[in-house]
Enzyme design. Structure first.
Site, PDB file in Angstrom:
ATOM      1  N   ARG A   1       0.813  -1.217   0.000  1.00 28.96           N
ATOM      2  CA  ARG A   1       0.000   0.000   0.000  1.00 28.96           C
ATOM      3  C   ARG A   1       0.843   1.262   0.000  1.00 28.96           C
ATOM      4  O   ARG A   1       1.763   1.425   0.797  1.00 28.96           O
ATOM      5  CB  ARG A   1      -0.940  -0.004   1.209  1.00 28.96           C
ATOM      6  CG  ARG A   1      -1.886   1.190   1.262  1.00 28.96           C
ATOM      7  CD  ARG A   1      -2.901   1.026   2.350  1.00 28.96           C
ATOM      8  NE  ARG A   1      -3.927   0.054   1.986  1.00 28.96           N
ATOM      9  CZ  ARG A   1      -4.476  -0.808   2.845  1.00 28.96           C
ATOM     10  NH1 ARG A   1      -4.056  -0.841   4.081  1.00 28.96           N
ATOM     11  NH2 ARG A   1      -5.417  -1.632   2.438  1.00 28.96           N
TER      12      ARG A   1
ATOM     13  N   HIS B   1       4.241 -10.774   1.870  1.00 32.70           N
ATOM     14  CA  HIS B   1       4.809  -9.881   2.876  1.00 32.70           C
ATOM     15  C   HIS B   1       6.074 -10.466   3.498  1.00 32.70           C
ATOM     16  O   HIS B   1       6.742  -9.816   4.289  1.00 32.70           O
ATOM     17  CB  HIS B   1       3.740  -9.607   3.943  1.00 32.70           C
ATOM     18  CG  HIS B   1       4.039  -8.490   4.873  1.00 32.70           C
ATOM     19  ND1 HIS B   1       4.324  -8.674   6.213  1.00 32.70           N
ATOM     20  CD2 HIS B   1       4.101  -7.154   4.665  1.00 32.70           C
ATOM     21  CE1 HIS B   1       4.534  -7.513   6.787  1.00 32.70           C
ATOM     22  NE2 HIS B   1       4.414  -6.565   5.891  1.00 32.70           N
TER      23      HIS B   1
ATOM     24  N   TYR C   1      13.535   1.886  12.172  1.00 26.00           N
ATOM     25  CA  TYR C   1      12.688   0.749  12.531  1.00 26.00           C
ATOM     26  C   TYR C   1      13.535  -0.296  13.246  1.00 26.00           C
ATOM     27  O   TYR C   1      14.618  -0.654  12.775  1.00 26.00           O
ATOM     28  CB  TYR C   1      12.082   0.094  11.281  1.00 26.00           C
ATOM     29  CG  TYR C   1      10.946   0.838  10.624  1.00 26.00           C
ATOM     30  CD1 TYR C   1      10.842   2.220  10.685  1.00 26.00           C
ATOM     31  CD2 TYR C   1       9.969   0.152   9.913  1.00 26.00           C
ATOM     32  CE1 TYR C   1       9.807   2.898  10.065  1.00 26.00           C
ATOM     33  CE2 TYR C   1       8.924   0.829   9.283  1.00 26.00           C
ATOM     34  CZ  TYR C   1       8.853   2.193   9.365  1.00 26.00           C
ATOM     35  OH  TYR C   1       7.817   2.853   8.741  1.00 26.00           O
TER      36      TYR C   1
END
EC number: 2.7.4.1
Length: 722
Positions: A418, A448, A481
Site C-alpha cells: 500500500r 509480505h 525501525y
C-alpha cells in the site's frame, strides 16, 4: 541497575468484567485501538524528555498516521455504511457505529494536535525558530520574498476562477488549496477563485535572518502576492482546505496484465471519493458551500481547523542545522563478526548463524550481502522478495548488477504494498530491463515475507545462504525501525526458502517444510497449537510462559487461544506497539496477561514469539521464533508470511535475554494497557532510574554479532530460569 530490577513484576490485579466476556465485549475495537496508538505517538510530542524538534517530528507523524487511517480504514467503513452494511466487527460494532465513535475521537485528537503545535511554536520561538504569519513579515523581508515568489513559485501556480466558464478543478488526494473571495477595485465586482498549492514546492520557506531560523508557510506567501496573481483585485475573504480521498485499491482478480491493472487502479485512487476535508475556521460561508458542493463532501466529513491545515508538513522543519534540538547522533554498529572476516559476509555466515538487530546494527550488512553476491563469480543465483524499497534502492542496484553479469536473478515484487505500488512498478520494470526474472505472486494474497537467498558454488557443491527479516528491504526506514535480520547457510532453511519462492511463483503449496511455517497455510494452526501446549503444561502444573512482540494483535482465534491459556494459568507478556484487540487483566479471562506498548526514538517493528516449552521464561529450552507477520487476520489468513525458529543457542539467548528482556524491563518509554483498552504511561518511582530499551541496545552489542571477543562480556538482563 541491579538484575532484580529487570525481573518481571507480578501481573496487575484482575479487573471484574464490564460486559459478557464470552461475547463481543471480550475484544477491543480495532479502529479505536489504533486511535489510541496515535494518541501515544502524539503524547511523545509533549514529552519534555524528547528533544524539541523530535517532538515536532512526533506531531507530524501523528498527523500523517491519521491521514492514512482515514484514506484506508475510515474509507472502507464509510463505503460499508453507505451501502447499508450492518455486519458487526468482532467487538459487536456495526460500520456506522464505528464511524460515529471514530469521528468523535479523531476530532478530539485533531484538536489536541493544534494545541500541541501552539505549545511547540512557543518553545521553538524561544529556541530561535519561528513559524511566521504574513503579519510577521517585515519590510526588510519584502525584496527576498518577492524574488522567491517570482522565480520559484509563480511559474508553478495555476490560479483558477470559479464560475460557469471555469469548472471547479479536481483536487487530488492530499491536495491543498486556497479558496479566495475577491473584489475588483474599479467596480466592486466579485470573483471567486481557487489557488491549488503545488506539492512540488516546500510547504515552509526559510527566510534570511542574522541569527536563528524563520519560516513562512507557502500559503502565507501566496496571500502576500494576491496582487500579482489577480491584478486589480482586493482580497475580501479566504480559506485553506485539504482533501483526503478513498485510497484503497480494487484490482480485478482475473487481470491478464497485473502491472497494467495496477497502473489503472492507481489513477482511480487519485480520484477516490472524499472521506475528509480540513478547512480553516472562519471560512466565508459562500466559499465553504461551493467547496462542499463541488468536491462533493458532506458536513460530517468537514473538520474546521483553528490553526495550521496540514500538520504532517511540519516534518520539513526538523532540520539538521539545529543538532541541539535533535536526538544525539547515533551511528549503527558493524557486527564484529563481519569485521573479523574483513567484511566478507559469506565467511561470517559460514562461521555461525548471525542475527543482527537493526537499527543498532547497520542494515548496510544486508545491502553488502547482496552487493557481494552480485560481484562474486562463484554466485550462480539470487532470489529476493521486495515489499517496500527506497527510491534509489541499493538492493535493486545489486540485483540489476547481478542480472547484467549473467547470474540467475529472481525478484518477487509485491505490487500490492500500500502506497508503494507505483514505486514497485518502476522497480520491477528496471529489474526486467536488466534481465532479472520478475514475478508478482498471488492476486488474492500479498507476499509480505522478507526472504533473500544466494546460491554459491563452493568446491563441488552448491551452498544456499539465506536471509530472513522482520522488516522491509528498505535502507532508509531501517535507520529508525527496530527489526531483525537473520543470516544462515543452514541447508534446511535454504531449502525451505526456495520452496517459498516456488510457491509464490508457481502456486504449488510447499510440502515438507523443515524449519519454517508460512501463512496462509501452516503458521496460524502452528501458533494455536503452541499456545495450546503452554495451556496444557499449566494445567498439569508444569512451568509455562509466552512472550510475544509485534505491531498488532487482533486475530480473534489467536486472542481466544491466549485467553484460554491465561485461564489455565500461563504467564503471558505481550509487547504490542499499535493495535491490540485483547483485554488484559480481566478476572476469569486474562488475569495472567500483561500488555505494554513502547513508543520512542525508534519504531518498534520486529515480530518475536517465545514459548516456555515446559520451562519458565527465559529458558535455554524455550522455543523461539521471529516472523514477518503480525497476529492479524490479514497476515495469518491472506498474506504469504514466514515464521522462522531460532535454534542456534546464541541467537536464542540474544532474543530472549537481550531483546525481549529489555523490552519487558523498559519503563522510560512504555505504556501499559488497561482492561478497558486504554493505556497509561509506566512511570517509575524514581524517573532518574527509568530503563530505556532503546538506550540499552544503542550502548551494547548483540550476542550473535560478537566476533573473536565472544559474547561473554555482553550484558544480558536475566538469569535463565533453569
Amino acid at each position: 541497575m541491579s538484575e532484580a530490577d529487570f525481573l518481571r513484576s507480578s501481573p496487575p490485579p484482575p479487573v471484574p468484567p464490564s460486559g459478557d466476556m464470552d461475547g463481543p465485549a471480550r475484544y477491543v475495537n480495532r479502529e479505536l485501538s489504533w486511535l489510541g496508538f496515535n494518541w501515544r505517538v502524539l503524547e511523545e510530542a509533549e514529552n519534555p524528555a524528547v528533544p524539541l524538534l523530535e517532538r515536532l517530528r512526533f506531531l507530524s507523524i501523528s498527523a500523517t498516521n491519521l491521514d492514512e487511517f482515514y484514506t484506508v480504514r475510515v474509507a472502507g467503513l464509510r463505503e460499508l455504511a453507505l451501502v447499508g452494511n450492518v455486519t458487526p466487527a468482532a467487538d459487536g460494532l456495526t460500520p456506522a457505529e464505528q464511524l460515529d465513535l471514530i469521528d468523535a475521537e479523531a476530532r478530539r485528537l485533531m484538536l489536541r494536535q493544534q494545541e500541541v503545535l501552539t505549545t511547540l511554536r512557543c518553545e521553538m520561538e524561544a529556541a530561535g525558530m519561528a513559524i511566521l504569519g504574513r503579519e510577521d513579515v517585515t519590510e526588510a523581508d519584502a525584496p527576498f520574498l518577492r524574488e522567491v515568489f517570482l522565480n520559484q513559485v509563480f511559474p508553478v501556480l495555476t490560479p483558477l476562477a470559479i464560475d460557469p466558464a471555469h469548472p471547479f478543478p479536481f483536487i487530488p488526494n492530499e491536495g491543498f488549496a486556497l479558496a479566495l473571495q475577491l473584489r475588483r477595485r474599479k467596480d466592486g465586482r466579485t470573483l471567486r477563485a481557487l489557488l491549488p498549492v503545488p506539492h512540488q514546492i516546500a510547504r515552509f520557506l526559510s527566510l534570511p535572518t542574522e541569527k536563528g531560523h524563520r519560516f513562512l508557510p507557502l500559503e502565507e506567501l501566496l496571500l502576500l502576492n494576491i496582487d500579482s496573481l489577480f491584478p486589480g483585485y482586493a482580497l475580501d475573504g479566504h480559506c485553506a482546505f485539504r482533501v483526503l480521498r478513498d485510497s484503497d485499491l480494487e484490482v480485478e482478480e482475473e487481470a491478464e496484465d497485473l502491472v497494467r491493472e495496477f497502473e489503472t487502479a492507481l489513477k482511480r485512487r487519485r480520484r477516490g471519493e472524499v472521506v475528509r476535508m480540513k478547512l480553516s475556521a472562519g471560512a466565508p460561508a459562500d466559499l465553504k458551500r461551493i467547496i462542499m458542493e463541488e468536491l462533493p463532501v458532506r458536513e460530517a466529513e468537514v473538520i474546521e481547523v483553528r490553526g495550521l491545515v496540514g500538520i504532517s508538513a511540519l516534518s520539513e522543519l526538523v532540520i539538521d542545522a539545529r543538532p541541539d534540538l535533535l536526538w544525539k547522533p547515533f551511528t549503527p554498529r558493524v557486527a564484529e563478526r563481519v569485521q573479523d572476516h574483513e567484511g566478507d559476509m559469506f565467511a561470517a555466515i559460514r562461521h555461525k548463524d548471525m542475527l543482527l538487530h537493526h537499527p543498532y546494527e547497520t542494515f548496510d550488512m544486508v545491502v553488502r550481502f547482496l552487493q557481494q553476491a552480485a560481484r562474486d563469480p562463484d554466485v550462480v543465483a539470487i532470489k529476493q522478495t521486495l515489499y517496500r524499497t527506497s527510491r534509489n534502492s541499493p538492493i535493486v542496484d545489486a540485483l540489476c548488477e547481478a542480472a547484467e553479469d549473467g547470474k540467475s536473478v529472481t525478484a518477487l515484487v509485491e505490487l500490492k504494498a500500500r502506497f508503494d505500488e507505483a514505486a514497485n512498478i518502476r522497480q520491477s520494470r528496471r529489474l526486467e530491463r536488466a534481465g532479472a526474472h520478475v514475478i508478482y505472486g498471488f492476486i488474492q494474497y500479498k507476499t509480505h515475507a522478507k526472504i533473500s537467498t544466494v546460491v554459491r558454488r563452493e568446491g563441488d557443491r552448491l551452498v544456499t545462504y539465506t536471509h530472513f527479516g522482520t522488516g522491509n528491504y528498505h535502507p532508509i526506514t531501517a535507520r529508525i525501525y527496530t527489526d531483525l535480520s537473520f543470516f544462515t547457510c543452514d541447508a534446511a532453511l535454504g531449502r525451505d526458502a526456495t520452496k517459498v519462492f516456488n510457491y509464490v511463483g508457481g502456486y504449488a503449496e510447499p510440502q515438507g517444510l523443515e524449519n519454517l511455517k508460512i501463512s496462509p497455510a501452516t503458521m496460524k494452526p502452528f501458533l494455536l497449537d503452541m499456545i495450546g501446549r503452554e495451556a496444557d503444561a499449566a494445567r498439569r502444573g508444569d512451568p509455562s510462559g509466552i512472550w510475544a512482540k509485534m505491531n498488532a494483535l487482533i486475530e480473534t482465534d489467536v486472542i481466544d487461544a491466549l485467553y484460554d491459556a491465561s485461564r489455565a494459568g500461563v504467564p503471558i507478556d505481550l509487547v504490542i506497539r499499535g493495535i491490540c484487540g485483547l483485554r488484559p487483566g480481566v478476572a476469569g479471562l486474562s488475569e495472567t496477561i500483561r500488555v505494554k506498548s513502547i513508543i520512542g526514538r525508534f519504531l518498534e517493528h520486529s515480530r518475536i514469539v517465545c514459548f516456555g516449552n515446559g520451562h519458565a521464561l527465559p529458558s535455554r529450552h524455550a522455543r523461539v521464533f521471529f516472523s514477518s507477520a503480525d497476529w492479524m487476520g490479514r497476515n495469518l489468513n491472506r498474506r504469504v508470511e514466514t515464521l522462522v525458529e531460532a535454534t542456534n543457542p546464541t541467537v536464542k539467548a540474544q532474543i530472549t535475554e537481550q531483546i525481549m528482556a529489555a523490552n519487558m524491563a523498559d519503563t522510560a518509554q512504555s505504556w501499559v494497557m488497561r482492561p478497558d483498552g486504554g493505556f497509561f504511561r509506566a512511570v517509575p518511582q524514581d524517573p532518574g532510574t527509568a530503563f530505556s530499551c532503546h538506550r540499552f541496545f544503542m550502548e551494547n552489542p548483540s550476542l550473535s554479532g560478537r566476533g573473536r571477543a565472544g559474547a561473554g562480556d555482553v550484558p544480558v538482563l536475566t538469569h535463565r530460569a533453569d
